[in-house]
Design an enzyme around this catalytic site. Structure first.
Site, mmCIF file in Angstrom:
data_model
loop_
_atom_site.group_PDB
_atom_site.id
_atom_site.type_symbol
_atom_site.label_atom_id
_atom_site.label_comp_id
_atom_site.label_asym_id
_atom_site.label_seq_id
_atom_site.Cartn_x
_atom_site.Cartn_y
_atom_site.Cartn_z
ATOM 1 N N GLU A 97 0.709 -1.132 0.034
ATOM 2 C CA GLU A 97 0.123 0.149 0.152
ATOM 3 C C GLU A 97 0.791 1.296 0.034
ATOM 4 O O GLU A 97 1.891 1.289 0.533
ATOM 5 C CB GLU A 97 -1.033 -0.043 1.422
ATOM 6 C CG GLU A 97 -2.017 -1.165 1.108
ATOM 7 C CD GLU A 97 -2.919 -1.351 2.275
ATOM 8 O OE1 GLU A 97 -4.066 -1.765 2.044
ATOM 9 O OE2 GLU A 97 -2.541 -0.840 3.439
ATOM 10 N N CYS A 124 1.424 -2.259 15.498
ATOM 11 C CA CYS A 124 1.296 -2.216 14.151
ATOM 12 C C CYS A 124 0.567 -3.057 13.454
ATOM 13 O O CYS A 124 1.312 -4.408 13.537
ATOM 14 C CB CYS A 124 2.819 -1.685 13.830
ATOM 15 S SG CYS A 124 3.148 -1.437 11.832
#
Ligand code: SAH
Length: 352
Positions: A97, A124
């Site tokens: 991404e 994360c």
């Protein structure tokens, strides 16, 4: 991809010298290499046919030996704050991404350096994906070019900044990240000062980087200046203690004269005490640095909760009192999971 193409090399894996060697092996003039290099890295050609200043024979020669792999933007999502998240499909079908973050005056590209991540930061989302592979320089370059085109199209201006804060740990893909930065600065004519490499803190690599006379900025995801706490939220850091990290950062400053930015998240019950604040201030005093407090973005994993506003204020005041520059960064693109730490290929499965 055809079976024939699968056996050909990606031409963008060759640097200028290797291209020159190829042309000399095939009894062609050396300046052809410069022309091809320009087509690839300055004009962003995706097909040999576009290289119109080469003869048909030369183009056919290239086509017989090489392919030009390139990324495809599979899907774009736009946040209510104008942030754009792109799902990027790589030539082998894997996905990463990239995010375009506009402000009134700037367009910042946030790019990925690996598919997944080998580190294990518990807060994360990317760490849940594990590292599948490193990105090649061209795959990083292509992300930047795609975001630059989007910035021109939607906001009428080129990219102003690039941050390596997407998926992956840039210093665990050292060679390719450095090569990508070179190509990006050449291709966009962007000053390296506008590029920031963000690392979780790998001292050996920071030291190596400092020796290469880098002109880009370095950011370190610190999140705690207390060994025990940092080990708990970033377990890989048990192998890289804070003192060794500090020494590598002092060396970075000595070599580059460029201050380090510490990225810092603050969570309830983890790093929200006076002891945590004092430890950060003391650490910053030992390393020429500024602090960027980032708003925590919730992920589907882990049990983290952002600290109260008054704790953030207490951190800010203590740093300011010690004359350390501090900014508090509002998060962008949260509604589409495009914010820091939320990149996890949620829309598109990694394996199909
Ligand atoms: N591996 C590199 C770059 C990717 S992470 C690094 O660690 O710096 C980019 C930034 O997002 C880092 O500062 C990281 O700590 C932060 N981050 C990770 N998860 C987050 C979350 N859930 N909310 C806000 N920031 C997060």
């Amino acid at each position: 991809m055809s079976a024939e193409n699968a056996t050909k090399r990606d031409i963008r894996a060759l640097d200028l010298q290797a291209l020159q060697a190829f042309f000399s092996e095939h009894n062609q003039q050396a300046f052809r290499a410069d022309q091809v290099y320009q087509w690839l890295w300055q004009k962003g050609a995706h097909h040999f046919d576009e290289m119109t200043n080469l003869s048909k024979t030369t183009r056919a020669l290239l086509d017989a030996h090489f392919v030009i792999n390139h990324i495809a933007v599979d899907r774009q999502q736009r946040s209510s704050d104008q942030t754009i998240k792109n799902a990027i499909r790589l030539h082998d079908g894997l996905t990463v991404e990239s995010v375009l973050i506009p402000t009134v005056t700037r367009s910042t590209a946030c790019v990925s350096s690996q598919v997944g991540c080998s580190l294990d930061c518990t807060f994360c989302a990317t760490s849940q994906l594990k590292r599948m592979r490193n990105l090649n320089p061209d795959e990083i370059y292509d992300q930047v070019m795609a975001l630059d085109r989007q910035s021109q199209l939607y906001f009428g201006r080129p990219l102003s900044n690039i941050v390596f804060m997407g998926m992956g740990e840039p210093l665990m893909n050292y060679k390719n990240v450095i090569a990508a930065v070179e190509r990006i600065t050449e291709g966009l004519g962007l000053s390296p000062k506008r590029i920031t490499i963000s690392t979780s803190g790998v001292p050996k690599m920071i030291q190596k980087l400092a020796d290469e006379n880098p002109r880009f900025q370095l950011a370190v995801s610190l999140h705690s200046a207390r060994e025990k706490v940092r080990n708990q939220i970033m377990p890989f850091s048990t192998s890289f203690d804070l003192e060794t990290l500090q020494k590598s950062l002092q060396y970075w400053y000595q070599q580059t004269r460029s201050k380090i930015t510490f990225e810092y998240l603050i969570w309830k019950g983890i790093n929200d005490t006076q002891e945590d604040i004092d430890a950060l201030v003391a650490y910053c005093k030992r390393v020429p640095s500024k602090v960027n407090i980032i708003e925590y973005n919730p992920t589907d994993f882990g049990n983290f909760e952002a600290a109260d506003h008054k704790v953030i204020e207490a951190y800010k005041k203590a740093l300011e009192r010690a004359r350390i520059t501090v900014t508090v960064r509002r998060s962008r693109g949260k509604d589409i999971d495009a914010a820091c730490g939320q990149l996890a290929n949620k829309l598109i499965p990694l394996e199909s």
